[in-house]
Design a protein around this motif. Structure first.
Motif, PDB file in Angstrom:
ATOM      1  N   GLU A 187      64.948 -70.920  76.416  1.00  0.00           N
ATOM      2  CA  GLU A 187      63.802 -70.660  75.348  1.00  0.00           C
ATOM      3  C   GLU A 187      62.812 -71.657  75.307  1.00  0.00           C
ATOM      4  O   GLU A 187      63.106 -72.859  75.244  1.00  0.00           O
ATOM      5  N   GLN A 189      59.545 -73.136  73.325  1.00  0.00           N
ATOM      6  CA  GLN A 189      58.680 -73.126  72.240  1.00  0.00           C
ATOM      7  C   GLN A 189      57.457 -73.912  72.640  1.00  0.00           C
ATOM      8  O   GLN A 189      57.353 -75.293  72.762  1.00  0.00           O
ATOM      9  N   SER A 195      58.818 -68.115  69.995  1.00  0.00           N
ATOM     10  CA  SER A 195      59.474 -68.739  71.251  1.00  0.00           C
ATOM     11  C   SER A 195      59.243 -67.530  72.211  1.00  0.00           C
ATOM     12  O   SER A 195      59.442 -66.525  72.086  1.00  0.00           O
ATOM     13  N   THR A 197      61.320 -66.432  75.770  1.00  0.00           N
ATOM     14  CA  THR A 197      62.578 -66.524  76.676  1.00  0.00           C
ATOM     15  C   THR A 197      62.234 -66.445  78.086  1.00  0.00           C
ATOM     16  O   THR A 197      61.362 -65.362  78.538  1.00  0.00           O
ATOM     17  N   THR A 223      60.268 -62.328  77.741  1.00  0.00           N
ATOM     18  CA  THR A 223      60.588 -62.022  76.267  1.00  0.00           C
ATOM     19  C   THR A 223      60.357 -60.709  75.794  1.00  0.00           C
ATOM     20  O   THR A 223      61.186 -60.031  74.982  1.00  0.00           O
TER      21      THR A 223
END
Length: 1018
Positions: A187, A189, A195, A197, A223
């Motif tokens: 993950e 950020q 966030s 992935t 993501t």
């Protein structure tokens, strides 16, 4: 200089593909084979070496004999004099074509790799065994927040300090320790609001002498894929819930048609569990009649990877079949396997409704069929699965009474019956509103015997309306158990009720129409007119009973026959012309009157009207209305004959009026001539010559007297008494005179050998008739001669008479036919032949009175006369005279002797010469005579001394007072006075009337001496 001598080794020349002879030893051989792009660079290096003594080292391309290029590396060195001028030079050439190709390929690969790395959205980086970055692509640099040049050569410690980035650091140790490929999700950020992935994959890169290796790392942003996976999982849960709870049946099948999945509701709908079906064929439970179509639709969908639809019957576990409608679509799995998803819906009830509706729409329930209502009710009961359905009609004028038209009860139809709606749900329906009672019907209608006897718990009724929106019946569903009728069921009930109402109205209209048709047929058959319907060819399509019977045929005998077959042959052209015009114009009209022929040959006159009959379908027909006008035609013919006779009579009367006036005066003159001649003969007894002269005078007077008789006969005003005469003898007497006057070119034939040829008539007038006709015949044959035939025969006339003879009474007649072979009479003159003053002879040769007199005499004798003639074929006159069944006695010859007498006579006449003759003649016989030309003077004389006279002789026609009035006056004075009345003709006086008045004797003028002497003696 291109011509500068140069030595080239054979190996060099061979590398370029030339023979030594093809490569001259001059500078130009090398120079002209340089690649255009290398020329400037090569000569720049050569110039720098010669002028600046810079070492000569250059790579260039030379063209080969095959026009290709090869790369060469050249090194050379020149020899210079002390002043630095080139004396000579030499060098070597090495073929580097393969190396240059490898370098170019390497450069392209590096460029491609750099482009891929730069454009990739995935993160790529490489570290050496010390953890220093050897490579990072722009995507990785962006995540690090650094420029690429800030990253190369640095370690993670140097880049991130005490906050290592998991994407770049995690897993490095395992890879460097040869733990193999590492894959994990991280993950991240960063500056994004959420966030992200990443899926990270790390592997070893290179190796060091110590056995350590670097790290090659890849990271991909997953993501959105993670979100899609979650979405798919949610969808799968949702779809699973739908499939587990769907009303429709859901199936997944493989390409072979085997069950891979079945929804749980299969158990409820068809009685099968998923374990019963998985792995089995989806086609096995399909009805055998539907299976082929279902398999074909499935295979077509799988082949085209499209969709399909089928309606079929599927077997329930209990063995019965239910109707299903299935839609399916083929799809391909990730592994490339074909699958099919099929969604099926139970449409059994809908199918039953459709079948029920189809019975109406497609005509299974045929309007007008005897069992229409039973089929309708049966289909509705089957479609809605109810135990009782009934259809009833309202009985007009019977209050609450109704009659069942069809009643399905459980498994059979009840017979038709009448029932009372009072107190039941049917009563509400007949008020015009639908009734819905899903339950409790017995409780709601305790007074209805029908509801109670059938134990009805549920009732749905709907009224039937006619075109005037009047309630005429009721269609109802009933059941012994409560049930709710679906909206589709109610809709079906409405449709069936509308159809039933329409059929009921049609049935009633048909009954009314049948009744009307029966009445019309009876009227059609019995109306005293002949009715035919014919097609455009004139063939009889129908005929009424009266018409067929009137013509003497059976109806079947005329059907299909030509309408011309009953038309009189001579009138067919007239009939065809009139009928053809009406058929062409399709208009109503009356045909010209014509004749028809009955089967027995009887001919009748008809008046026929033609009218086109429009039909809703089929060819047009025509109605022929035929009226028998035979009696009317007979009446018209009789009337026409009567009118002809009336006109003839009027003409005769007109002539007679003129003739009577002439005859009166002429009779007076003749009376004087004959009277004085007879008187003179009485005194001339010794002078024979004088007596002969006087005889001629008397003969001429008698002929003149006969002429007057003819004139009076012409107008029927001769009142001479008729007598029984033998017509055969009269004819023979006439023929004796005729033969003497006829020329020898005319032959006379007779046929008269009969008995009983007696008639009642005037022999003089009958002679005149025969003489006149014979004279006309002689005139017609005078120039060319010919034959005159006279025949006498018997003729019997019935009550109908003979049309061309006038209105003769029934009885026995003598038929006298006088026929000549002369010129004949034109047809247009035949009708006028008996008219007075009409003659066929040239001017000056005929008076036109002869045949008119003949006509008058014949009719005055109660007979008739006709003529038939054609130019060039002669003329025939036929006379009918009433025959007497008597024998004529032979008359003795009459002796002329004047009886004498005595007494005083009053003689009255308006002609002085007659009064003088009367005075002298009667005085000669011994009487005393008082004469008067004025009846008033005579009356005064008589009134003065009535007993002074023994007899009164008076004329009838006098200007101031006629003989009848004078006689009345005289008899009024003295009732027994003998009176003798003389007349030539009188409208008002007859012998019978004179006798009734008391007149003793009645004499016709001209009066001769003998008749007057005899009358006075008597």
């Amino acid at each position: 200089s291109p011509d500068c001598p140069v030595w080239y080794s054979p190996q060099f020349i061979a590398l370029l593909g030339y023979e030594e002879s093809e490569f001259p030893g001059v500078m130009g051989s090398w120079e002209k084979r340089l690649h255009p792009e290398d020329r400037e660079r090569v000569f720049e290096a050569l110039t720098n070496h010669i002028e600046k003594q810079i070492p000569y080292h250059v790579e260039s391309r030379l063209r080969t004999k095959s026009n290709g290029y090869r790369w060469f590396e050249a090194t050379g060195e020149g020899t210079f004099d002390p002043n630095g001028v080139l004396l000579r030079g030499g060098g070597t050439l090495r073929d580097i074509t393969d190396r240059k190709l490898a370098e170019d390929l390497s450069k392209r690969n590096h460029a491609l790799l750099d482009a891929v790395l730069e454009e990739m959205s995935d993160v790529v980086y490489v570290k050496d065994q010390d953890g220093r970055y050897l490579l990072v692509n722009p995507a990785g640099a962006v995540i690090m927040g650094k420029a690429i040049n800030e990253v190369i050569g640095k370690t993670d410690q140097e880049l991130f300090g005490n906050h290592p980035h998991a994407l770049f650091v995690q897993g490095d140790d395992q890879v460097m320790c040869c733990a193999g490929t590492q894959t994990f999700e991280v993950e991240v950020q960063d500056q994004h609001p959420v966030s992200r992935t990443f899926l990270v994959t790390k592997d070893s890169f290179g190796s060091s002498p110590k056995g350590q290796s670097g790290v090659l790392g890849f990271a991909r942003d997953i993501t959105f894929r993670k979100a899609a996976e979650l979405t798919i999982q949610e969808r799968e849960k949702r779809f699973r819930a739908i499939m587990e709870n769907a009303y429709d049946l859901i199936t997944e099948a493989d390409v072979e048609g085997r069950f891979l999945y079945v929804s749980p509701n299969f158990k409820e709908a068809l009685g099968y569990t998923s374990q019963d079906l998985l792995g089995t064929s989806v086609f096995a439970p399909v009805h055998p009649e539907d299976r082929e179509g279902v398999v074909a639709e499935f295979c077509n969908g799988m082949k085209t990877q499209g969709s399909g639809r089928s309606v079929y019957r599927y077997r329930h576990q209990n063995g019965e079949y239910r109707w299903f409608e299935s839609t399916g679509r083929a799809f391909q799995t990730a592994l490339g396997e074909l699958r099919a998803v099929v969604i099926s819906r139970d449409i059994t009830q809908r199918k039953q409704s459709e079948d029920a509706l189809a019975t109406i729409v497609k005509g299974t329930v045929i309007p007008g069929s005897p069992n229409f209502f039973e089929v309708l009710v049966g289909e509705l009961a089957k479609a809605l699965c109810v135990s009782m359905v009934f259809l009833s009609e309202r009985i007009e004028g019977a209050g609450s009474q109704a009659r069942t038209l069809a009643f399905w009860n459980q498994d059979h139809f009840e017979p038709s019956s009448e029932y009372d709606c009072l107190g039941g749900p049917c009563e509400q329906v007949f008020q015009g509103s639908p009734v819905d009672y899903p339950s409790g019907v017995q409780r709601l209608f305790p007074r209805s015997e029908t509801i109670q006897s059938l134990a009805v718990e549920a009732y749905y009724g709907i009224p039937l309306f006619n075109a005037q929106h009047e309630v005429v019946g009721n269609l109802a569903l009933m059941d012994t158990r409560p049930f709710d009728l679906s909206s589709q069921g109610k809709y079906l009930l409405q449709i069936f009720s509308a159809r039933a109402g329409a059929e009921l109205e049609r049935k009633r209209a048909q009954e009314d129409l049948q009744k009307s048709q029966d009445q019309y047929r009876e009227l059609y058959d019995q109306t005293p007119l002949m009715y035919f319907t014919v097609d455009s060819q004139g063939l009889v399509l129908s005929v009424n009973q009266y018409g067929a019977q009137w013509l003497g045929y059976g109806v079947e005998e005329l059907l299909g026959a030509s309408v011309f077959s009953v038309v009189y042959e001579e009138d067919r052209d007239l009939f065809q012309s009139g009928l053809g015009k009406r058929l062409r114009e399709s208009s109503k009209g009356v045909l010209p009157e014509f004749r028809k022929v009955k089967k027995d040959g009887t001919i009748i006159w008809v008046r026929e009207t033609v009218q086109a009959v429009e039909k809703q379908s089929g060819p047009r027909v025509w109605l022929l209305s035929c009226e028998d006008i035979t009696e009317r035609k007979r009446t018209e013919e009789a009337l026409a004959l009567s009118e002809t006779q009336l006109r003839h009579t009027q003409k005769m009367e007109a002539i007679g009026t003129l003739a009577s006036g002439i005859a009166h005066d002429f009779n007076n003159i003749l009376g004087a001539i004959l009277g004085y001649s007879e008187l003179a003969m009485a005194y001339a007894t010794q002078d024979e010559r004088l007596k002969s002269y006087l005889n001629e005078v008397v003969a001429a007077g008698n002929r003149a007297r006969d002429l007057v008789k003819q004139i009076l006969a012409f107008s029927r005003r001769s009142e001479k008494d008729k007598e029984a005469i033998d017509l055969q003898l009269v004819i023979r007497d006439v023929l004796r005179m005729v033969r003497a006057s006829f020329p020898s070119s005319i032959e006379i034939r007779t046929s008269m050998d009969l008995e009983s040829t007696v008639i009642y008539g005037d022999p003089t007038q009958i002679q005149q008739v025969i003489l006149n006709l014979c004279a006309n015949a002689e005139y017609a044959m005078r120039e060319e001669g010919g034959l005159l035939e006279i025949t006498l025969g018997h003729e019997g006339i019935s009550g109908e008479g003979i049309s061309d003879m006038g209105l003769l009474k029934a009885g026995s007649y003598l038929r006298l036919v006088i026929r000549d072979s002369g010129k004949g009479i034109p047809l247009d003159m035949v009708e006028r032949i008996f008219d007075p003053f009409f003659t066929t002879k040239p001017a000056g040769e005929g008076t036109g009175l002869g045949l008119a007199v003949v006509h008058g005499i014949v009719h005055n004798h109660g007979g008739g006369i006709t003529v038939s003639s054609r130019p060039g074929e002669g003329t025939t006159f036929t006379i009918l005279l009433p025959r007497l069944d008597v024998v004529v006695p032979v008359k003795p010859e009459e002796e002329i002797a004047w009886p004498t007498g005595s007494g005083r006579i009053l003689f009255v006449d308006d002609e002085e010469m007659l009064t003088r003759w009367g005075t002298q003649f009667l005085g000669h016989l011994g009487y005393e005579v008082v004469a008067s030309v004025n009846p008033y003077d005579a009356l005064d004389l008589f009134r003065a001394n009535p007993w002074a006279f023994d007899v009164v002789v008076t004329d009838q026609t006098m200007p101031t007072m006629n003989g009848e009035a004078l006689s009345r006056a005289l008899l009024g004075i003295r009732a027994d006075i003998p009176i003798l009345l003389c007349t030539g003709f009188s409208h008002t006086m007859t012998q019978e009337k004179a006798r009734q008045l008391g007149i003793r004797a009645f004499l016709m003028k001209p009066v001769n001496g003998l008749s007057l002497a005899l009358a006075l003696r008597d």
